[in-house]
Write an enzyme that holds these catalytic residues in place. Structure first.
Site, short mmCIF file in Angstrom:
data_model
loop_
_atom_site.label_atom_id
_atom_site.label_comp_id
_atom_site.label_asym_id
_atom_site.label_seq_id
_atom_site.Cartn_x
_atom_site.Cartn_y
_atom_site.Cartn_z
N CYS A 111 0.80 -1.23 0.00
CA CYS A 111 0.00 0.00 0.00
C CYS A 111 0.83 1.27 0.00
O CYS A 111 1.59 1.54 -0.91
CB CYS A 111 -0.94 0.00 1.20
SG CYS A 111 -1.95 -1.46 1.31
N HIS A 160 -4.49 2.87 -5.40
CA HIS A 160 -3.09 2.99 -5.76
C HIS A 160 -2.48 4.16 -5.00
O HIS A 160 -3.12 5.18 -4.82
CB HIS A 160 -3.02 3.23 -7.27
CG HIS A 160 -1.66 3.11 -7.83
ND1 HIS A 160 -1.00 1.90 -7.86
CD2 HIS A 160 -0.81 4.02 -8.37
CE1 HIS A 160 0.19 2.09 -8.42
NE2 HIS A 160 0.33 3.37 -8.72
N ASP A 173 6.27 6.36 -8.35
CA ASP A 173 5.13 5.45 -8.46
C ASP A 173 5.68 4.02 -8.50
O ASP A 173 5.95 3.48 -9.58
CB ASP A 173 4.35 5.78 -9.74
CG ASP A 173 3.05 4.99 -9.84
OD1 ASP A 173 2.85 4.08 -9.02
OD2 ASP A 173 2.24 5.27 -10.75
#
Length: 1107
Positions: A207, A454, A471
């Site tokens: 996460c 996300h 990312d």
């Protein structure tokens, strides 16, 4: 990181897995089409500013009558691509509605196609739009994953329940919002080359961790302090947080590719998906900081965490009418700021220091002054150099009893001035010489809904104008607009461009928004954004990581050079003796556990033999190698010796000869014959007449099978001629009577047949590599005393044996006991063994439930009585096999129970303030009338002729009065309370102008500047008459509820429609407020009694009276 990755298709109801839809039967494969020139168009891979987007609404009529497993919407176009919604009305092998976004023309797209979309899918609540269920995600679609979405979108029980409002007039409304984004090619992109930074590997379900770690790493002062923590070369990263973090930071600084986080998660014990689900980013930040702070004590970097992140505020309460003030100083490492009801960070700070008045019922008790009107609030004594702001994007919604995500627009500035308006956030003790002007360092973003999504971060490591997006594995350069404005959240109005659809503009909720901000104080930035280089890193750490890097390079090189080498695995008699009867029972050896050699392909086999001579001490002339072969029955046996000519060839050529199907291994059996002095001798000549047989001995008393040796026999010879040799191998007398069996195969079932000792080996069809098992002959009378008296029965047992871990369904996390069983056991065998273990006389009272391998929980539905044939069927879960079963002991036999429906009904006594829960079991085809008749025999009625009714109560509202003719089979008492009560006389004699209304208790709560109505207590019906005033109705309510005058005087009365209260005066005519006719959703119009909920929680008397 994306919580939802491709996953197995069966999920428990509480899981929010996003999965590519693939049901097991007709998974359509995309056609392979020759690539068209435009397929790899470079424009496709360039980022664009305004992504195409659209909303599609799908009305599905006669929904409950849909019989097909799958149901597709019509095609709609977004971004020049064709899409459709795929729906499983009865669930994709789960008891939830399953829903996916599908690329409509995937089968005809060019080879290698892919596209990226952010999308949300929703089931609209047609009574209350705010209860619509919407879930969102993003995905890169391709031929392998041409659909993506939610296997467990919402429980079927909720969907098909007419009271819930999702299915109205048997019509379901589904919405899809799709934004198509163009992407740069993911696989060839090099973050280090493009940006100078590397990412962190997405290791599944970690996460928010990656974005937090990148943020901490890019605070150089913090990184420097971590490097200076004392660690030693004997520490293990997985057991030491400082070392794991040092290692991670070092790799982020010097590695050329993305870095793994497994060692770090192990070091602080969050190495499961659950760990991240049960905590939030703030807790992870605190866990890390607290553990580091603790490890820094007594070292050169002691106090670093406090110096960087710790600020202080003062909680105060100040009396208005007397001179009394109470203050308490508290420290913080981060601040939680409200998003709901605040348009930006400054509004949140205003709210943080907002003064609360303590007056009326809520006065403050000042020590010597008693109860006093007072002001309560918080002011800041000092702010830290690095200010971490947690934005409260996730909140608990009391009305819906669930967590929700707040996607409201919320702005944050590049520069944050906390001295504004004359220092209104500061306490009188604050040092005004410190300038609290902050500059934004990082923005942590969550994209998606409350159940997953996300996480990524925008960071400017040196506080320059250049932002970077971190990312997971990928780091890209970004502009300020992308890092700030696009992360404010809120709604964006997008024009509708698709002809044939609703062409009015619509607002598209932005599901990507900031949830954490990191600011650095201007006056401290030179100290914090400092230089960190090799000399800050301990020597042992550099050495360790250098060694790791070299090992990595070595493995990489090995991989790159793998095509130049052959792996040769050599099995010997010692391997067979060491493995058979311990690790394996069937065949001869596990090749993964024998000595293996990595040999250059061009080396001749004769040169390899010299290496064997050195390794095993067996001279080259005494070695004979056999090739293994896989037989048609899936067994694997030595097949033939290598010829002298083959031994002159290269090992690479030999591997190709030996192994047309398998991997890059050459598997061999090394035959070594020993003389009387146990030294190696030359192997005997082998003619076509000679057969090499392998022998296993079985002892039924010990239930033991072991390898005892091998022999060459003549094909024209007979077993009877070698019996004395076999007896010698087993340690028996030479004339011991023995039985011989051939082990033929073991998959899918065992085949082991007796060998006739008096016919030739050729006649018994024995050949090189065959296995003969033998045992003492047992007299018929003694076979009874052994569980497995002969070789076939023992091998059958070994093949099917299974240790099953049984757990009580009430404690599904703990093993209760283990039983050894056979996978061939029938349903009856299994429950009989469990009943025996539990000391239960009637096995039919045992009910079993299978294990869901993916969720690690019991499956929602138990196994029906004799619903499966064998234990193996109970343990299989799609393509996985488990060894866990759950059991429960019923009070009646399961076959009987399966024909019954069990309902829990709460009976409310007409005159006494008491509620008793009755468990009622009736045949499934019974009606509500039968339930009422059954109840009448159990409960105390106010008079013999009293009539009863059954109601459905949910969250303190009455949703339904059940008609007596309704079948009980479909009544759900899992989520709803079933309430039985006497029908009052006044309701039976309703006049033409009388109304039966709902009356509920409620209290108001203000959360995030929004008023919420919270219902509590027991709802009830009340008859009101035409022209009756509130004052008259109040008298009847007070009498009914028996509320003392003093308390009742404080109650307020309101007419509520759809959650909005309209307060009534005593003179108001109540009937005029209520509609004349019953409307669907009548529970949303009611007379509300507002008062505090101070009644003790009623302890229900549980009457376990069972029919």
């Amino acid at each position: 990181m994306t919580v939802m990755a491709p996953a197995p298709i069966d999920q428990q109801e509480d899981e929010e897995m996003l999965v590519p839809q693939s049901d097991l039967t007709d998974n359509h494969q995309p056609m392979e089409v020759v690539a068209q020139p435009e397929a790899a168009n470079t424009v496709e891979n360039q980022p664009v500013e305004d992504p195409p987007s659209s909303r599609f609404t799908w009305r599905i009529e006669n929904f409950s009558r849909l019989n097909a497993k799958k149901h597709y919407s019509e095609v709609f176009v977004v971004g020049g691509y064709k899409w459709r919604i795929l729906l499983f009305p009865k669930g994709n092998n789960v008891d939830h509605l399953s829903m996916y976004l599908d690329v409509a023309d995937s089968a005809s797209l060019p080879y290698g196609w892919s596209r990226y979309a952010q999308f949300s899918l929703a089931v609209v609540n047609q009574i209350h739009n705010k209860y619509s269920i919407r879930k969102d995600t993003q995905h890169q679609f391709n031929a392998r994953e041409s659909d993506w979405g939610f296997t467990s979108f919402m429980p079927l029980g909720e969907l098909y329940d007419p009271c819930r409002g999702y299915l109205v007039n048997d019509t379901l409304i589904v919405e899809a919002e799709v934004v198509v984004r163009r992407i740069v090619d993911y696989w060839t992109y090099d973050s280090k080359k493009e940006t100078g930074y590397v990412g962190l590997k997405n290791q599944g379900a970690t996460c928010y961790m990656n974005s937090l770690l990148q943020t901490l790493y890019h605070i150089p002062y913090f990184r420097k302090a971590v490097y200076h923590m004392p660690t030693t070369e004997n520490d293990m990263p997985s057991g030491s947080i400082p070392l794991a973090l040092q290692s991670l930071f070092y790799k982020l600084q010097y590695s050329d590719s993305s870095v793994a986080t497994k060692e770090l998660t192990k070091s602080f014990g969050w190495d499961t998906h659950d760990s991240f689900m049960q905590h939030d980013v703030q807790e992870l930040n605190r866990v890390l900081c607290e553990k580091l702070e603790d490890k820094m004590k007594g070292t050169v970097v002691e106090g670093t965490i406090q110096q960087l992140f710790e600020g202080h505020h003062m909680n105060y309460i100040e009396c208005i009418n007397v001179d009394y003030k109470s203050t308490r100083k508290e420290s913080f490492y981060d601040l939680q700021l409200d998003v709901k009801g605040c348009h930006d960070v400054y509004a949140s700070f205003d709210k943080y220091v907002e003064v609360e008045r303590l007056e009326g019922d809520n006065k403050y008790h000042a020590e010597q002054y008693g109860l006093q009107d007072a002001k309560k609030g918080v002011l800041f004594i000092d702010f830290p150099p690095v200010l971490q702001l947690q934005l409260k994007r996730f909140e608990y919604d009391f009305m819906r009893d669930t967590m929700v995500k707040i996607n409201d627009r919320y702005e944050f500035p590049l520069q944050l001035d906390l001295d504004r308006d004359g220092g209104k956030y500061l306490s009188p003790d604050a040092d005004r010489r410190v300038r609290n002007l902050y500059t934004l360092h990082s923005v942590l973003v969550h994209s998606g809904g409350v159940h997953g999504g996300h996480y990524y971060a925008f960071i400017r490591p040196t506080l320059s104008d250049q932002w970077y997006k971190f990312d997971d594995e990928r780091v890209t350069k970004e502009d300020m607009k992308r890092a700030l404005e696009e992360q404010y959240g809120g709604e964006e109005e997008l024009p509708q461009t698709n002809p044939g659809f609703n062409n009015t503009p619509f607002k598209f909720t932005k599901y990507s928004n900031a949830y954490m901000l990191v600011y650095i104080r201007e006056s401290d930035k030179d100290k914090i954004i400092c230089n960190v280089d090799e000399k800050d890193i301990a020597e042992h750490l550099r050495e360790r990581l250098k060694k790791e890097q070299e090992e990595k390079e070595h493995k990489k090189k090995e991989k790159a050079e793998a095509h130049l080498y052959t792996i040769i695995k050599v099995a010997r008699d010692d391997d067979l003796a060491g493995q058979i009867g311990k690790d394996i029972y069937f065949d001869l050896v596990d090749h993964d556990k024998v000595r293996s050699f990595r040999i250059q392909k061009q080396i001749t086999f004769n040169v390899f033999k010299e290496e064997i001579a050195k390794e095993f001490g067996i001279p080259v002339q005494f070695q004979r190698f056999w090739l293994w072969a896989k037989r048609q029955n899936h067994t694997y046996r030595p097949n033939r010796p290598l010829t002298p000519l083959e031994e002159t060839q290269s090992v690479g050529t030999l591997r190709e000869v030996s192994n047309k199907v398998h991997n890059a291994e050459l598997r061999l059996f090394l035959e070594v014959e020993l003389g009387l002095d146990l030294r190696p001798i030359a192997p005997p000549d082998k003619t076509k007449e000679d057969i090499l047989l392998f022998f296993k001995h079985y002892n039924p008393e010990k239930e033991e099978l072991r390898f005892v040796g091998r022999l060459f026999v003549k094909s024209t010879g007979k077993p009877i001629e070698i019996l004395s040799k076999l007896n010698k191998m087993a340690g028996y007398a030479p004339d011991e009577e023995i039985n011989l069996y051939e082990e033929i195969k073991f998959e899918p079932s065992v085949m082991c047949e007796p060998i006739d000792k008096k016919i030739t080996f050729r006649a018994s069809q024995l050949e090189d590599g065959d296995i003969v098992c033998f045992q003492k002959s047992l007299p018929v009378e003694s076979t009874e005393q052994f569980r497995y008296p002969d070789v076939p029965s023992f091998l059958e047992y070994v093949h099917n044996r299974q240790i099953v871990h049984f757990r009580s369904l009430e404690k599904p996390k703990e093993d209760d006991f283990c039983l050894e069983m056979s996978r061939l056991y029938t349903y009856d065998d299994v429950v009989e063994r469990v009943a025996q273990k539990l000391g239960l006389n009637d096995p039919s009272k045992i009910r079993l439930t299978s294990h869901n391998c993916y969720s690690q929980q019991p499956k929602p539905q138990p196994i029906k009585y004799r619903g499966v044939d064998h234990l193996s069927d109970m343990l299989v879960h799609y393509n996985q096999t488990s060894d866990i079963l759950y059991y429960e002991v019923l009070d009646i036999p399961l076959p009987e129970l399966q024909g019954l429906k069990t309902l829990k009904v709460a009976f409310h006594h007409a005159t006494k303030d008491e509620v008793v829960i009755h468990t009622i079991r009736l045949p499934k085809q019974s009606t509500v009338g039968d339930v009422i008749n059954d109840l009448k025999t159990k409960v105390e009625l106010s008079h013999p002729d009293a009539e009863l009714r059954l109601l459905e109560v949910f969250y303190h509202k009455i949703y339904k009065i059940f008609p007596p003719s309704e079948k009980i089979e479909n009544i759900n008492d899992q989520y709803w309370t079933l309430r039985a009560e006497e029908i009052p006389e006044e309701e039976k004699n309703l006049g033409p102008n009388d109304r039966l209304i709902h009356v509920y208790h409620f209290t108001k709560e203000t959360a995030q500047n929004q008023m919420q109505i919270l219902n509590f207590g027991e709802p009830f019906f009340l008859v009101i008459h035409e022209g009756e005033t509130l004052a008259e109705i109040k008298v009847r309510i007070q009498k009914k509820l028996q509320v003392p005058d003093e308390d009742f005087a404080k109650w307020k009365f309101a007419f509520l429609s759809l959650g909005r209260p309209e307060y009534l005066q005593d003179s108001d005519i109540v009937s005029s407020r209520f509609q004349r006719r019953d409307v669907y959703g009548a529970w949303e119009q009611y007379l509300g009694l507002e008062h505090s909920d101070n009644a003790p929680k009623r302890a229900y008397a549980a009457n376990q009276d069972v029919t």
